[in-house]
Scaffold this motif. Structure first.
Motif, PDB file in Angstrom:
ATOM      1  N   LYS A 146      10.623   7.417   3.335  1.00  0.00           N
ATOM      2  CA  LYS A 146      11.252   5.925   3.700  1.00  0.00           C
ATOM      3  C   LYS A 146      10.034   5.206   4.390  1.00  0.00           C
ATOM      4  CE  LYS A 146      15.334   5.413   2.254  1.00  0.00           C
ATOM      5  NZ  LYS A 146      15.677   4.430   1.093  1.00  0.00           N
ATOM      6  N   GLU A 147       8.911   6.152   4.605  1.00  0.00           N
ATOM      7  CA  GLU A 147       7.878   5.508   5.188  1.00  0.00           C
ATOM      8  C   GLU A 147       6.805   4.565   4.483  1.00  0.00           C
ATOM      9  OE1 GLU A 147       5.709   8.570   7.158  1.00  0.00           O
ATOM     10  OE2 GLU A 147       7.339   9.476   8.243  1.00  0.00           O
ATOM     11  N   GLY A 148       7.070   4.374   3.122  1.00  0.00           N
ATOM     12  CA  GLY A 148       6.211   3.831   2.365  1.00  0.00           C
ATOM     13  C   GLY A 148       5.134   4.646   1.833  1.00  0.00           C
ATOM     14  N   SER A 149       4.167   4.124   0.832  1.00  0.00           N
ATOM     15  CA  SER A 149       3.293   5.120   0.156  1.00  0.00           C
ATOM     16  C   SER A 149       2.071   4.973   0.767  1.00  0.00           C
ATOM     17  CB  SER A 149       3.150   4.550  -1.384  1.00  0.00           C
ATOM     18  OG  SER A 149       2.658   3.167  -1.192  1.00  0.00           O
ATOM     19  N   GLY A 150       1.617   3.865   1.744  1.00  0.00           N
ATOM     20  CA  GLY A 150       0.311   3.933   2.331  1.00  0.00           C
ATOM     21  C   GLY A 150      -0.541   3.224   1.602  1.00  0.00           C
ATOM     22  N   GLN A 151      -0.155   3.147   0.247  1.00  0.00           N
ATOM     23  CA  GLN A 151      -1.329   2.373  -0.854  1.00  0.00           C
ATOM     24  C   GLN A 151      -1.125   0.758  -0.586  1.00  0.00           C
ATOM     25  OE1 GLN A 151      -0.100   3.761  -4.534  1.00  0.00           O
ATOM     26  NE2 GLN A 151      -0.742   5.972  -4.035  1.00  0.00           N
ATOM     27  N   LYS A 152      -2.218   0.115  -0.794  1.00  0.00           N
ATOM     28  CA  LYS A 152      -2.272  -1.136  -0.753  1.00  0.00           C
ATOM     29  C   LYS A 152      -2.163  -1.745  -2.164  1.00  0.00           C
ATOM     30  CE  LYS A 152      -3.934  -2.177   3.646  1.00  0.00           C
ATOM     31  NZ  LYS A 152      -4.273  -3.230   4.404  1.00  0.00           N
ATOM     32  N   PHE A 153      -1.484  -2.813  -2.516  1.00  0.00           N
ATOM     33  CA  PHE A 153      -1.356  -3.550  -3.690  1.00  0.00           C
ATOM     34  C   PHE A 153      -1.814  -4.918  -3.787  1.00  0.00           C
ATOM     35  CE2 PHE A 153       1.277   0.114  -4.123  1.00  0.00           C
ATOM     36  CZ  PHE A 153       1.503   0.523  -5.257  1.00  0.00           C
ATOM     37  N   LYS A 154      -2.067  -5.473  -4.749  1.00  0.00           N
ATOM     38  CA  LYS A 154      -2.606  -6.737  -4.955  1.00  0.00           C
ATOM     39  C   LYS A 154      -2.255  -7.354  -6.118  1.00  0.00           C
ATOM     40  CE  LYS A 154      -7.008  -5.822  -6.988  1.00  0.00           C
ATOM     41  NZ  LYS A 154      -8.551  -5.979  -6.908  1.00  0.00           N
ATOM     42  N   LEU A 155      -2.456  -8.686  -6.234  1.00  0.00           N
ATOM     43  CA  LEU A 155      -2.076  -9.435  -7.764  1.00  0.00           C
ATOM     44  C   LEU A 155      -3.109  -9.026  -8.726  1.00  0.00           C
ATOM     45  CD1 LEU A 155      -0.961 -12.692  -6.094  1.00  0.00           C
ATOM     46  CD2 LEU A 155       0.654 -11.071  -7.131  1.00  0.00           C
ATOM     47  N   ALA A 156      -2.680  -8.817 -10.101  1.00  0.00           N
ATOM     48  CA  ALA A 156      -3.694  -8.707 -11.022  1.00  0.00           C
ATOM     49  C   ALA A 156      -4.452  -9.955 -11.152  1.00  0.00           C
ATOM     50  CB  ALA A 156      -2.937  -8.274 -12.256  1.00  0.00           C
TER      51      ALA A 156
ATOM     52  N   GLN B  50      12.756  -5.593  -8.548  1.00  0.00           N
ATOM     53  CA  GLN B  50      12.172  -6.674  -9.114  1.00  0.00           C
ATOM     54  C   GLN B  50      10.568  -6.407  -8.962  1.00  0.00           C
ATOM     55  OE1 GLN B  50      14.894  -7.630  -7.275  1.00  0.00           O
ATOM     56  NE2 GLN B  50      15.966  -8.505  -8.753  1.00  0.00           N
ATOM     57  N   LEU B  51      10.416  -5.882  -7.688  1.00  0.00           N
ATOM     58  CA  LEU B  51       8.924  -5.614  -7.212  1.00  0.00           C
ATOM     59  C   LEU B  51       8.374  -4.480  -8.137  1.00  0.00           C
ATOM     60  CD1 LEU B  51       6.482  -6.328  -5.611  1.00  0.00           C
ATOM     61  CD2 LEU B  51       7.597  -4.877  -3.438  1.00  0.00           C
ATOM     62  N   ILE B  52       9.350  -3.536  -8.422  1.00  0.00           N
ATOM     63  CA  ILE B  52       8.832  -2.307  -9.118  1.00  0.00           C
ATOM     64  C   ILE B  52       8.470  -2.922 -10.631  1.00  0.00           C
ATOM     65  CG2 ILE B  52       9.750  -0.177  -9.978  1.00  0.00           C
ATOM     66  CD1 ILE B  52      10.009   0.644  -7.290  1.00  0.00           C
ATOM     67  N   SER B  53       9.441  -3.631 -10.968  1.00  0.00           N
ATOM     68  CA  SER B  53       9.019  -4.228 -12.499  1.00  0.00           C
ATOM     69  C   SER B  53       7.853  -5.031 -12.438  1.00  0.00           C
ATOM     70  CB  SER B  53      10.430  -4.840 -12.807  1.00  0.00           C
ATOM     71  OG  SER B  53      10.441  -6.081 -12.180  1.00  0.00           O
ATOM     72  N   ARG B  54       7.565  -5.616 -11.235  1.00  0.00           N
ATOM     73  CA  ARG B  54       6.405  -6.552 -11.560  1.00  0.00           C
ATOM     74  C   ARG B  54       5.039  -5.491 -11.422  1.00  0.00           C
ATOM     75  NH1 ARG B  54       8.373 -11.161 -12.704  1.00  0.00           N
ATOM     76  NH2 ARG B  54       9.057 -12.392 -10.926  1.00  0.00           N
ATOM     77  N   ILE B  55       5.198  -4.311 -10.861  1.00  0.00           N
ATOM     78  CA  ILE B  55       4.115  -3.192 -11.023  1.00  0.00           C
ATOM     79  C   ILE B  55       4.086  -2.611 -12.189  1.00  0.00           C
ATOM     80  CG2 ILE B  55       3.454  -0.998  -9.846  1.00  0.00           C
ATOM     81  CD1 ILE B  55       4.770  -2.182  -7.130  1.00  0.00           C
ATOM     82  N   LYS B  56       5.094  -2.379 -12.477  1.00  0.00           N
ATOM     83  CA  LYS B  56       5.319  -1.870 -14.120  1.00  0.00           C
ATOM     84  C   LYS B  56       4.819  -2.611 -15.226  1.00  0.00           C
ATOM     85  CE  LYS B  56       8.686   0.383 -17.149  1.00  0.00           C
ATOM     86  NZ  LYS B  56      10.303   0.823 -17.443  1.00  0.00           N
ATOM     87  N   SER B  57       4.873  -3.802 -14.947  1.00  0.00           N
ATOM     88  CA  SER B  57       4.461  -4.874 -16.051  1.00  0.00           C
ATOM     89  C   SER B  57       2.859  -5.076 -15.789  1.00  0.00           C
ATOM     90  CB  SER B  57       5.206  -6.318 -16.031  1.00  0.00           C
ATOM     91  OG  SER B  57       4.809  -7.076 -14.768  1.00  0.00           O
ATOM     92  N   GLY B  58       2.137  -4.794 -14.668  1.00  0.00           N
ATOM     93  CA  GLY B  58       1.011  -4.702 -14.387  1.00  0.00           C
ATOM     94  C   GLY B  58       0.668  -6.200 -13.589  1.00  0.00           C
ATOM     95  N   PHE B  59       1.688  -6.889 -13.457  1.00  0.00           N
ATOM     96  CA  PHE B  59       1.675  -8.353 -12.760  1.00  0.00           C
ATOM     97  C   PHE B  59       0.890  -7.924 -11.113  1.00  0.00           C
ATOM     98  CE2 PHE B  59       3.071 -11.796 -10.035  1.00  0.00           C
ATOM     99  CZ  PHE B  59       2.710 -12.726 -10.557  1.00  0.00           C
ATOM    100  N   ILE B  60       1.539  -6.947 -10.734  1.00  0.00           N
ATOM    101  CA  ILE B  60       0.925  -6.602  -9.332  1.00  0.00           C
ATOM    102  C   ILE B  60       0.125  -4.932  -9.454  1.00  0.00           C
ATOM    103  CG2 ILE B  60       1.555  -5.574  -6.983  1.00  0.00           C
ATOM    104  CD1 ILE B  60       3.886  -7.651  -6.801  1.00  0.00           C
ATOM    105  N   VAL B  61      -0.852  -4.772  -9.071  1.00  0.00           N
ATOM    106  CA  VAL B  61      -1.549  -3.524  -9.291  1.00  0.00           C
ATOM    107  C   VAL B  61      -2.239  -2.898  -8.083  1.00  0.00           C
ATOM    108  CG1 VAL B  61      -2.553  -4.114 -11.448  1.00  0.00           C
ATOM    109  CG2 VAL B  61      -3.860  -4.813  -9.549  1.00  0.00           C
ATOM    110  N   LYS B  62      -2.667  -1.719  -7.821  1.00  0.00           N
ATOM    111  CA  LYS B  62      -3.176  -0.843  -6.748  1.00  0.00           C
ATOM    112  C   LYS B  62      -4.458  -1.670  -6.226  1.00  0.00           C
ATOM    113  CE  LYS B  62      -1.696   3.738  -7.566  1.00  0.00           C
ATOM    114  NZ  LYS B  62      -2.108   5.172  -7.560  1.00  0.00           N
ATOM    115  N   ALA B  63      -4.572  -1.933  -5.220  1.00  0.00           N
ATOM    116  CA  ALA B  63      -5.866  -2.577  -4.697  1.00  0.00           C
ATOM    117  C   ALA B  63      -7.089  -1.561  -4.685  1.00  0.00           C
ATOM    118  CB  ALA B  63      -5.710  -2.913  -3.191  1.00  0.00           C
TER     119      ALA B  63
END
Length: 88
Positions: free
Chosen positions: A37-47, A75-88
């Motif tokens: 439950k601590e999160g992934s520690g990875q940063k994400f940004k908009l594609a 919804q957030l997971i689906s945005r990552i899956k669609s490529g709308f949000i990507v790893k920074a």
């Protein structure tokens, strides 16, 4: 680049499925959520920095980079899956 992942269908038969990079990232986020439950520690940004994404407790705008909330929404997971949000 697609990657193969073995999954088990409802009848317990293994099945190879090819995943896109964005789908792989979304799956990693879901698995990390299930394990900790601590999160992934990875940063994400908009594609596309000309867009934005907002939901209760989480917003991305322009070139902003953020860690995902502890409990990312479907919804957030689906945005990552669609490529709308990507790893920074």
């Amino acid at each position: 680049m697609a990657e193969k992942k073995t999954t088990k269908a409802a009848n317990n038969v293994a099945e190879d499925v090819e995943l896109k990079d964005s789908e792989k990232t979304a799956l990693e986020v879901q698995e990390a959520e299930a394990q900790s439950k601590e999160g992934s520690g990875q940063k994400f940004k908009l594609a596309d920095p000309k867009t934005s994404y907002q939901e209760k407790g989480f917003t991305l705008v322009g070139e902003q980079e953020k860690e995902l909330p502890e409990d990312p929404s479907d919804q957030l997971i689906s945005r990552i899956k669609s490529g709308f949000i990507v790893k920074a």
